[in-house]
Design an enzyme around this catalytic site. Structure first.
Site, PDB file in Angstrom:
ATOM      1  N   SER A 109       0.869  -1.177   0.000  1.00 45.45           N
ATOM      2  CA  SER A 109       0.000   0.000   0.000  1.00 45.45           C
ATOM      3  C   SER A 109       0.900   1.220   0.000  1.00 45.45           C
ATOM      4  O   SER A 109       2.084   1.119   0.349  1.00 45.45           O
ATOM      5  CB  SER A 109      -0.870   0.002   1.259  1.00 45.45           C
ATOM      6  OG  SER A 109      -1.493   1.257   1.467  1.00 45.45           O
ATOM      7  N   TYR A 130      -2.185  -0.352  10.861  1.00 41.54           N
ATOM      8  CA  TYR A 130      -2.219  -0.890   9.493  1.00 41.54           C
ATOM      9  C   TYR A 130      -0.918  -0.549   8.767  1.00 41.54           C
ATOM     10  O   TYR A 130      -0.298  -1.424   8.141  1.00 41.54           O
ATOM     11  CB  TYR A 130      -3.419  -0.295   8.752  1.00 41.54           C
ATOM     12  CG  TYR A 130      -3.449  -0.591   7.271  1.00 41.54           C
ATOM     13  CD1 TYR A 130      -3.877  -1.834   6.803  1.00 41.54           C
ATOM     14  CD2 TYR A 130      -3.075   0.373   6.343  1.00 41.54           C
ATOM     15  CE1 TYR A 130      -3.913  -2.107   5.449  1.00 41.54           C
ATOM     16  CE2 TYR A 130      -3.108   0.111   4.981  1.00 41.54           C
ATOM     17  CZ  TYR A 130      -3.528  -1.124   4.539  1.00 41.54           C
ATOM     18  OH  TYR A 130      -3.560  -1.394   3.194  1.00 41.54           O
TER      19      TYR A 130
END
Length: 286
Positions: free
Chosen positions: A138, A151
């Site tokens: 990501s 995260y």
């Protein structure tokens, strides 16, 4: 014999779209998912379009499940050409508000699962002196973001793990490593992230609440004003994965959109694809 690919998390989103796209492009696809009750849509698509997709059970948080899935492929084909570590889940909550269980969960799904899946395929790729491991991280694996620290921490860990692995398995065993770094994706991943977000005010409370409200307002504003630039479809990301799988010299890391590229530029401008750093590490240690 055609190349095969194991893709994790294929019940929806990028994994679903990748399974279809790889099969359409001549791969034998092992489409894995934790819950086979969610396999109907992919099964119907595979049957209607006559695609070489084999749906198998694999839970990235269960080492035995991973081992069984990999062994199934080895028993059938005797090899694994490509692993796509796609399974993951969004999470946005303050460190103070997150429970111990939630912290372990977000780390297991987004980091430990990648390590254990990679560990399971490495012996076979090493013996065959070829293979490719593509991990969807990501922009959050390069840039920390508000309320996403847990995260992002897991995705940063994947980036570091893959970077370290690439410094020695690529040259020695011809195992290619790539981290794919999307920005926003218009899939159920977003819904999952929201469902794991403290949106009810009960958790993101007290002194954090005004900051959290500003954060959510910013997300909503960007979604309305710049959705076409910020949020990609699952198919658009899947196309990047397919291109990487065909690349004889794939990059260590790649962003999937102009927005993602711009968002990470301060971190990546000296070495956009990670190649220079890997070469430097090799020359320093090996």
């Amino acid at each position: 014999m055609k190349k095969n690919v194991l893709i994790t998390g294929t019940s929806t989103g990028v994994g679903f779209d990748s399974a279809i796209l790889f099969a359409q492009n001549g791969y034998k696809v092992y489409a894995s998912m934790r819950n086979l009750k969610k396999a109907d849509a992919l099964k119907e698509k595979a049957e209607s379009d006559h695609l070489d997709i084999h749906i198998i059970q694999l839970d990235v948080t269960d080492a035995q499940s991973i081992s069984t899935a990999v062994q199934t492929i080895i028993d059938e084909d005797g090899k694994i050409d490509v692993l796509v570590n796609n399974a993951g889940a969004g999470f946005a909550k303050t460190t103070e508000d997150a429970t111990e269980q939630e912290i372990k969960w977000v780390t297991d799904v987004n980091y430990h699962g990648v390590v254990f899946c990679t560990q399971a395929v490495l012996p076979y790729m090493r013996k065959q002196k070829s293979g490719q491991i593509i991990s969807i991280t990501s922009v959050g694996g390069l840039v920390g973001q508000p309320f996403n620290e847990l995260y992002c921490g897991a995705k940063f860990a994947v980036e570091g793990y893959m970077e370290g692995l690439a410094t020695y398995v690529s040259d020695a065993f011809n195992i290619k490593i790539t981290c794919v770094e999307p920005g926003g994706i218009k899939t159920e991943f977003m819904n999952s992230a929201v469902s794991k977000t403290a949106v009810d005010g009960a958790l993101a409370s007290g002194e954090y609440l005004p900051i959290f409200q500003a954060y959510m307002a910013g997300i909503q504003k960007r979604a309305k004003e710049g959705e076409a630039q910020t949020y990609q479809t699952g198919t658009e990301v899947a196309e990047v994965l397919l291109d990487i799988s065909k690349n004889e010299n794939p990059p260590l890391r790649i962003r999937t959109s102009e927005w993602a590229e711009a968002f990470c530029r301060l971190k990546t401008q000296a070495d956009p694809d990670g190649t220079k750093l890997v070469q430097q590490i090799r020359s320093s240690f090996l």
